[in-house]
Design a protein around this motif. Structure first.
Motif, mmCIF file in Angstrom:
data_model
loop_
_atom_site.group_PDB
_atom_site.id
_atom_site.type_symbol
_atom_site.label_atom_id
_atom_site.label_comp_id
_atom_site.label_asym_id
_atom_site.label_seq_id
_atom_site.Cartn_x
_atom_site.Cartn_y
_atom_site.Cartn_z
ATOM 1 N N VAL A 179 0.861 -1.184 0.000
ATOM 2 C CA VAL A 179 0.000 0.000 0.000
ATOM 3 C C VAL A 179 0.898 1.235 0.000
ATOM 4 C CG1 VAL A 179 -1.910 -1.117 1.215
ATOM 5 C CG2 VAL A 179 -0.125 0.050 2.530
ATOM 6 N N VAL A 225 0.520 5.809 0.398
ATOM 7 C CA VAL A 225 -0.397 6.864 0.823
ATOM 8 C C VAL A 225 0.150 8.236 0.440
ATOM 9 C CG1 VAL A 225 -1.731 7.823 2.730
ATOM 10 C CG2 VAL A 225 -0.967 5.439 2.844
ATOM 11 N N SER A 270 -7.281 -4.923 7.186
ATOM 12 C CA SER A 270 -7.696 -4.410 5.880
ATOM 13 C C SER A 270 -6.574 -3.559 5.295
ATOM 14 C CB SER A 270 -8.958 -3.560 6.016
ATOM 15 O OG SER A 270 -8.686 -2.384 6.758
ATOM 16 N N LEU A 271 -6.645 -3.286 3.995
ATOM 17 C CA LEU A 271 -5.645 -2.438 3.352
ATOM 18 C C LEU A 271 -5.642 -1.051 3.992
ATOM 19 C CD1 LEU A 271 -6.096 -3.342 -0.432
ATOM 20 C CD2 LEU A 271 -4.392 -4.212 1.182
ATOM 21 N N GLU A 272 -6.830 -0.542 4.322
ATOM 22 C CA GLU A 272 -6.928 0.777 4.947
ATOM 23 C C GLU A 272 -6.224 0.798 6.306
ATOM 24 O OE1 GLU A 272 -10.063 0.543 1.891
ATOM 25 O OE2 GLU A 272 -9.348 -0.805 3.474
ATOM 26 N N LYS A 331 -8.834 7.737 1.586
ATOM 27 C CA LYS A 331 -9.557 7.638 0.322
ATOM 28 C C LYS A 331 -8.757 6.767 -0.644
ATOM 29 C CE LYS A 331 -10.949 10.436 -3.687
ATOM 30 N NZ LYS A 331 -12.319 9.918 -3.826
ATOM 31 N N ARG A 332 -9.384 5.735 -1.150
ATOM 32 C CA ARG A 332 -8.701 4.853 -2.091
ATOM 33 C C ARG A 332 -8.620 5.520 -3.460
ATOM 34 N NH1 ARG A 332 -9.265 -1.588 -2.526
ATOM 35 N NH2 ARG A 332 -8.141 -1.950 -4.466
ATOM 36 N N THR A 358 -6.472 4.224 -6.336
ATOM 37 C CA THR A 358 -6.489 3.160 -7.339
ATOM 38 C C THR A 358 -5.518 2.068 -6.912
ATOM 39 O OG1 THR A 358 -6.320 2.689 -9.718
ATOM 40 C CG2 THR A 358 -4.621 4.082 -8.765
ATOM 41 N N SER A 359 -5.519 0.980 -7.647
ATOM 42 C CA SER A 359 -4.510 -0.068 -7.463
ATOM 43 C C SER A 359 -3.918 -0.387 -8.817
ATOM 44 C CB SER A 359 -5.118 -1.327 -6.827
ATOM 45 O OG SER A 359 -6.117 -1.867 -7.658
ATOM 46 N N THR A 397 -1.770 -0.726 -3.799
ATOM 47 C CA THR A 397 -2.992 0.052 -3.666
ATOM 48 C C THR A 397 -2.636 1.399 -3.063
ATOM 49 O OG1 THR A 397 -4.327 -1.953 -3.360
ATOM 50 C CG2 THR A 397 -5.302 0.138 -2.683
ATOM 51 N N PHE A 438 -3.615 5.198 -1.560
ATOM 52 C CA PHE A 438 -4.633 5.944 -0.829
ATOM 53 C C PHE A 438 -4.251 7.416 -0.738
ATOM 54 C CE2 PHE A 438 -4.973 1.598 0.745
ATOM 55 C CZ PHE A 438 -6.348 1.387 0.778
#
Length: 249
Positions: free
Chosen positions: A43, A45, A138-140, A161-162, A164-165, A178, A180
């Motif tokens: 991930v 950010v 979770s990814l978040e 806020k996601r 894209t991946s 992914t 964020f």
């Protein structure tokens, strides 16, 4: 961060992060094979501080980048020094490429440490990021933990806020990252960040002012990941006119 010494290249026979494989397959009647690495997804950010109107990035030393720069320097033709009064032999010897270290050999064994590139060659600017290696989260939540550990901001996972991946390293790993977006303020800052020392992280938090973002993104002299460039463009396309980012490069 940039005091790197006692460099030693050794075989990697076992790793918690990378596992090499070779796949054999037929494609349109042609037999093929491909070497690849199995690794973790990740991930990242994009952090924007609404108090100071700046992006929050991380700066760290990446051994893979450092070694890539060393390999690239080896393949470049040597720059011949100017002739000395004694003639060319001395200059040619000074310009000779460094001998390649053997596996298990350190820089001090048979070669001078000055033949390695400066440590700054391995330093990059990146988005706050981390591996997806906690299956119960979770990814978040993983992204939230990375923001707290690396940059010192405590942000609820629900505020991420996601964006894209996408696939990264498609020729070698094919891993998915992914991305964020997180808005923070000075009130969310609970520590200086810097990463998790127990995991070997040594991270410097860097702030890029909003009006300098695009210049920063396109300045090739600044070593950065593609995620930085993409996320700055995403911010410009999606967050204006709320936050106006200068497009002057």
């Amino acid at each position: 961060m940039e005091e790197i010494n006692n460099i030693e290249v050794t075989p990697c026979t076992e790793s918690d992060y990378l596992k090499p494989f070779r796949v054999h397959y037929n494609q349109n009647g042609t037999k093929k094979s491909w070497d690849f690495m199995r690794t973790h997804d990740s991930v990242s950010v994009l952090i924007f501080n609404t108090s100071s109107h700046c992006f929050v990035l991380v700066k760290q030393f990446r051994p893979a980048v450092f070694m890539s720069e060393w390999e690239r320097a080896k393949t470049q033709p040597p720059q011949l020094a100017e002739k000395t009064e004694e003639g060319e032999p001395e200059a040619a010897a000074a310009a000779a490429p460094a001998p390649e270290p053997q596996e298990g050999q350190s820089a001090s064994e048979g070669e001078s440490s000055s033949q390695w590139p400066p440590a700054s060659a391995g330093v990059t600017y990146e988005l706050c990021a981390g591996l997806v290696d906690k299956p119960d989260l979770s990814l978040e939540e993983i992204a939230r933990q990375e923001v707290l550990e690396e940059c010192g901001y405590d942000v609820p996972a629900s505020k991420l806020k996601r964006i894209t991946s996408y696939r990264s390293g498609v020729g070698v790993t094919g891993a998915k990252q992914t991305m964020f977006y997180a808005e923070v303020s000075d009130d969310n800052c609970v520590s200086a960040g810097g990463g998790e020392p127990r995991e070997g992280e040594l991270i410097e938090v860097v702030k890029v002012p909003l009006h300098e973002a695009m210049t920063f993104a396109y300045d090739e002299r600044i070593p950065k990941t593609m995620g930085v460039i993409f996320s700055f463009i995403w911010f410009h396309n999606n967050m204006s006119p709320k936050y106006k980012i200068s497009t002057n490069v």
